[in-house]
Structure formats: structure tokens, C-alpha cells
Write a protein that holds these residues in place. Structure first.
Motif, short mmCIF file in Angstrom:
data_model
loop_
_atom_site.label_atom_id
_atom_site.label_comp_id
_atom_site.label_asym_id
_atom_site.label_seq_id
_atom_site.Cartn_x
_atom_site.Cartn_y
_atom_site.Cartn_z
N LYS A 1 0.99 -1.45 0.26
CA LYS A 1 -0.18 -0.13 -0.07
C LYS A 1 0.75 1.14 0.46
CE LYS A 1 -3.48 1.70 2.47
NZ LYS A 1 -5.43 1.66 3.49
N ALA A 2 2.24 1.40 0.61
CA ALA A 2 2.88 2.65 1.11
C ALA A 2 3.86 2.49 -1.03
CB ALA A 2 4.28 2.38 2.07
N LEU A 3 3.56 1.52 -1.60
CA LEU A 3 4.72 1.37 -2.40
C LEU A 3 3.44 2.37 -3.75
CD1 LEU A 3 6.37 -2.05 -2.60
CD2 LEU A 3 7.43 0.26 -2.66
N ARG A 4 2.64 2.28 -3.46
CA ARG A 4 1.27 2.51 -4.58
C ARG A 4 1.34 3.76 -3.72
NH1 ARG A 4 -2.10 -2.85 -4.78
NH2 ARG A 4 -1.69 -3.90 -6.55
N HIS A 5 0.79 5.08 -2.46
CA HIS A 5 1.20 5.93 -2.50
C HIS A 5 2.09 6.67 -2.93
CE1 HIS A 5 -2.75 5.80 -0.06
NE2 HIS A 5 -2.37 4.85 0.81
N ALA A 6 3.39 5.76 -3.07
CA ALA A 6 4.30 6.05 -3.26
C ALA A 6 4.44 6.71 -5.22
CB ALA A 6 5.66 5.59 -2.89
N GLY A 7 3.67 5.83 -5.89
CA GLY A 7 3.61 5.83 -7.36
C GLY A 7 4.19 5.07 -7.95
N ALA A 8 4.87 4.30 -7.12
CA ALA A 8 4.98 3.11 -7.93
C ALA A 8 4.47 2.37 -8.21
CB ALA A 8 5.59 2.13 -6.49
N ASP A 9 5.13 1.88 -10.15
CA ASP A 9 4.23 0.66 -11.03
C ASP A 9 5.04 -0.56 -10.29
OD1 ASP A 9 3.44 -0.69 -12.38
OD2 ASP A 9 5.16 0.07 -14.39
N TYR A 10 3.38 -1.39 -9.19
CA TYR A 10 3.37 -2.12 -8.65
C TYR A 10 4.23 -3.74 -9.20
CZ TYR A 10 2.51 -6.60 -4.78
OH TYR A 10 2.19 -7.47 -4.58
N ALA A 11 4.82 -3.87 -9.82
CA ALA A 11 5.16 -5.43 -10.36
C ALA A 11 4.38 -6.64 -10.26
CB ALA A 11 6.57 -5.15 -10.51
N GLY A 12 4.09 -6.82 -8.20
CA GLY A 12 3.30 -7.79 -8.21
C GLY A 12 4.37 -8.36 -7.34
N ARG A 13 4.38 -9.64 -6.33
CA ARG A 13 5.03 -10.32 -5.44
C ARG A 13 5.00 -12.13 -6.06
NH1 ARG A 13 0.25 -10.59 -3.04
NH2 ARG A 13 -0.14 -13.23 -2.29
N ALA A 14 6.42 -12.08 -5.93
CA ALA A 14 7.09 -13.20 -5.59
C ALA A 14 7.31 -13.98 -4.85
CB ALA A 14 8.60 -14.32 -6.90
N THR A 15 6.52 -14.77 -3.92
CA THR A 15 6.87 -15.54 -2.52
C THR A 15 7.86 -16.78 -2.74
OG1 THR A 15 4.90 -14.76 -2.29
CG2 THR A 15 5.38 -16.15 -0.46
N LEU A 16 8.69 -17.59 -1.93
CA LEU A 16 9.00 -18.60 -1.48
C LEU A 16 9.10 -18.71 -0.39
CD1 LEU A 16 13.23 -16.12 -1.41
CD2 LEU A 16 12.21 -17.55 -3.37
N THR A 17 8.84 -21.28 -1.11
CA THR A 17 8.23 -21.69 -0.17
C THR A 17 9.98 -22.03 0.31
OG1 THR A 17 9.08 -23.51 -1.30
CG2 THR A 17 7.01 -21.79 -1.83
N ASN A 18 9.42 -22.16 1.70
CA ASN A 18 10.12 -23.16 2.63
C ASN A 18 11.18 -23.98 2.40
OD1 ASN A 18 10.27 -22.21 5.05
ND2 ASN A 18 8.13 -23.04 4.86
N ALA A 19 11.09 -24.52 0.27
CA ALA A 19 11.52 -25.74 0.04
C ALA A 19 12.99 -24.98 -0.75
CB ALA A 19 10.87 -26.10 -1.08
N TYR A 20 12.45 -23.70 -1.34
CA TYR A 20 13.66 -22.36 -1.34
C TYR A 20 14.87 -22.89 -0.01
CZ TYR A 20 16.66 -19.47 -3.52
OH TYR A 20 17.04 -18.16 -4.01
N VAL A 21 14.87 -22.99 0.97
CA VAL A 21 16.00 -23.05 2.09
C VAL A 21 16.07 -24.04 2.81
CG1 VAL A 21 15.48 -20.20 2.11
CG2 VAL A 21 14.49 -22.00 3.93
N ASP A 22 15.13 -25.47 2.54
CA ASP A 22 15.45 -26.48 2.92
C ASP A 22 16.76 -27.41 2.73
OD1 ASP A 22 14.91 -29.39 3.62
OD2 ASP A 22 13.29 -29.26 2.34
N GLN A 23 18.18 -27.51 3.43
CA GLN A 23 19.00 -28.04 3.19
C GLN A 23 18.85 -29.34 2.33
OE1 GLN A 23 21.53 -25.41 3.28
NE2 GLN A 23 19.78 -24.24 3.17
N GLN A 24 17.72 -30.12 2.87
CA GLN A 24 17.75 -31.12 1.91
C GLN A 24 17.75 -31.88 0.53
OE1 GLN A 24 18.24 -33.64 4.12
NE2 GLN A 24 18.36 -32.27 5.38
#
Length: 320
Positions: free
Chosen positions: A104-127
Motif C-alpha cells: 500500500k505504501a509503495l502505491r501511495h509513493a506512485g510506484a508501478d507495482y510489479a507484483g510479488r514472488a513468494t518463496l516457499t520453505n523448500a527454497y531454503v530447505d538444506q535437504q
């Protein structure tokens, strides 16, 4: 010769004297000792109540301050990021409410919001590190320069940075030829999900730290994986900011891990109060500062140099 009866009589006399002394001492001191204890208890109770009243008053004042700052956020960040496309990178177990407030703050700042990428726990799973390594090596485009000393997470950060970020204003909102394949393959592997159009590349990125610190034997490796990604997004674009709350500065926290990296901390900004209205304003201004080639550590936790940050919307100098 002193016989047994003398010894017995002596011992009985000693115990009798001790008993009489205890009885007399208790009788004489009971009143003063009891009154002293009662007075001390009453004093501690009064102090506790006074401190509780102060805490309630401070919490009410903080809530009022937060409400005021939140209500004035639009004018405090207006146009600060106009013309800049910003990606949100959400770490595993990040607080959704914190992410929504930053968005919300980014949009107030006039940014062009690209969306989000959400990492899962699998990304940091050492196994699953070997699996990630195979995936990254398979997707790495020809001609991408990779440091021989780069770890699996360093290479993954380069790959995702290339897919999601650009430092060329002419290529904002475009994809490179590997973007869709990289995002699709990471999604198929259960490592990441997307919302919006993060594949249409952004110039700036905000990584939202996990709500709770990592724990256990793999803590350093897990936090290090995300620090590497924040650095990769920064290197591929025009800047990145790591946003978290107070817990992210404690052992196992992501901002604590960043601030322990002597080189990365020179390039990636961290804000450890991003769970407050003032902290979110700081995130916006920190992104603007990144465009000028500067990085800072803001907030109240260990390693923070100042708080808060305000910058003007002056034309930034080239970052690299």
C-alpha cells in the motif's frame, strides 16, 4: 577424667541455649521484621501499579502516533517512487499483513507495482540443496558470468535476479528470453509462487523478511540463502531493500544475517521497523536512496545507524 555424662550434659546445655535464643530472638524481632516485610511489599505493589500505568499510557501514545503517521503516509511518500517499477519478494513465513501494508505504501509513493514472488520453505530447505543446484545449472543461460566460488544460492540469486530485475529503464516491464521458463520451472519445483506480473521486470525490489527468526542447525545457511537473493536482486536491478520487524534483528533473523555480511551490507539497505507506519515510510525513502547508489541500515535494532530516513525526490545519479 571427663566421663560420658559430662559430655551429654554439655551437649544438652548447648541445644537448650540455642533453643532459648531462637525463641527470644523470634519473639523480640517478630514485630519489626513483619512490619518491614509488609512495608516493602506495599511499596513494591505501588511501584508495579505505577509502572503498569506508565506502560498503558505509553502504549496509548504509541498507538496514537502510529495512527497519525499512517494517516499522513500518502503525503509523506507522494511521488517518491513515481516512474519506478517495484517488485515484492516475500520470504517464507513472512507476515501477510506486513506485506500488504508495504504494498500500500509503495502505491501511495506512485510506484508501478510489479507484483510479488513468494518463496516457499523448500527454497531454503538444506535437504533439497542438490535438487536446487541441478535446476539452477540446467536453467543458467549461456554467457552468464558466474564466479567459480559462487554457491548454489548465489547462482540461484543471479538467475532469479536476471528474470525479475533490470537496471535499464528501456527494458522495464519487459521479459528477457529466459524469464518465463525460470519462473515456471521454479514454480513446478515448489520453490516459488507468483502474484501479479513480476516477470515483467522491475527496477527496484523489497524483500520481506520472515516473521520469526530461523532456528536449528541450518539457521545460518537458511538466512544466508535469502541474503544472497537480496544481493542478487540488487545487482540485477537498481536497488533492493530488506524489510522486517524487530525479530529480524535477533539471532537467526534475516536482517541480523545481512548486517553480518560486510560486503552485502554496503549495497543492500535494511529497515528493521517495517512493521510500523514510520518504518514503511522509511522503506519507500530507502528505495529512493538506492537509486542514488547509496545504502543504509535503518531502524532501532543492532547495526542500525539512523532512524528515520527521509530523502527528496531529486533526480538520482547512475547506481553502478
Amino acid at each position: 577424667m571427663i566421663d560420658f555424662r559430662y559430655h551429654l550434659a554439655s551437649i544438652v546445655s548447648i541445644f537448650l541455649a540455642l533453643t532459648v535464643g531462637i525463641v527470644l530472638g523470634t519473639s523480640l524481632l517478630q514485630g519489626p521484621a513483619l512490619r518491614t516485610t509488609q512495608d516493602l511489599t506495599a511499596q513494591l505493589a505501588a511501584t508495579k501499579e505505577e509502572l503498569r500505568t506508565q506502560v498503558v499510557a505509553l502504549e496509548r501514545l504509541q498507538a496514537e502516533n502510529d495512527a497519525y503517521i499512517a494517516s499522513t503516509t500518502p503525503e509523506r511518500v507522494a511521488e517518491v517512487l513515481a516512474g519506478e517499477r517495484v517488485l515484492l519478494m516475500e520470504a517464507p513465513d513472512a507476515n501477510p499483513a506486513e506485506r500488504e501494508a508495504i504494498q500500500k505504501a509503495l502505491r501511495h509513493a506512485g510506484a508501478d507495482y510489479a507484483g510479488r514472488a513468494t518463496l516457499t520453505n523448500a527454497y531454503v530447505d538444506q535437504q533439497r540443496l542438490d535438487e536446487l543446484d541441478l535446476l539452477v545449472n540446467r536453467l543458467m543461460p549461456d554467457g552468464m558470468a558466474v564466479d567459480p566460488a559462487a554457491t548454489t544460492y548465489d547462482k540461484a540469486a543471479m538467475l532469479l535476479g536476471s528474470a525479475l530485475m533490470t537496471n535499464d529503464p528501456a527494458r522495464v516491464r519487459t521479459r528477457n528470453k529466459e524469464t518465463l521458463t525460470v519462473l515456471d520451472e521454479f514454480g513446478r519445483a515448489g520453490l516459488l509462487s507468483i502474484d501479479g506480473e513480476p516477470g515483467r521486470r522491475a527496477t527496484l525490489a523489497v524483500m520481506i523478511a520472515p516473521e520469526d527468526p530461523f532456528q536449528g542447525a541450518d539457521t545460518e545457511a537458511q538466512a544466508g540463502a535469502l541474503v544472497s537473493l537480496a544481493a542478487g536482486l540488487d545487482a540485477a536491478g537498481r536497488g533492493s531493500v530488506l524489510a522486517g520487524g524487530a525479530t529480524s534483528t535477533t539471532p537467526g533473523g534475516l536482517i541480523a544475517a545481512l548486517r553480518g555480511k560486510n560486503e552485502t551490507v554496503k549495497h543492500v539497505t535494511a529497515v528493521d521497523t517495517a512493521d510500523t507506519p514510520l518504518g514503511r515510510i522509511t522503506v519507500v525513502h530507502a528505495l529512493r536512496e538506492q537509486l542514488s547508489g547509496r545504502a543504509g541500515q535503518y531502524g532501532t535494532g543492532t547495526g542500525a545507524s539512523s532512524f528515520p530516513l527521509m530523502t527528496s525526490r531529486s533526480t538520482p545519479s547512475p547506481r553502478r
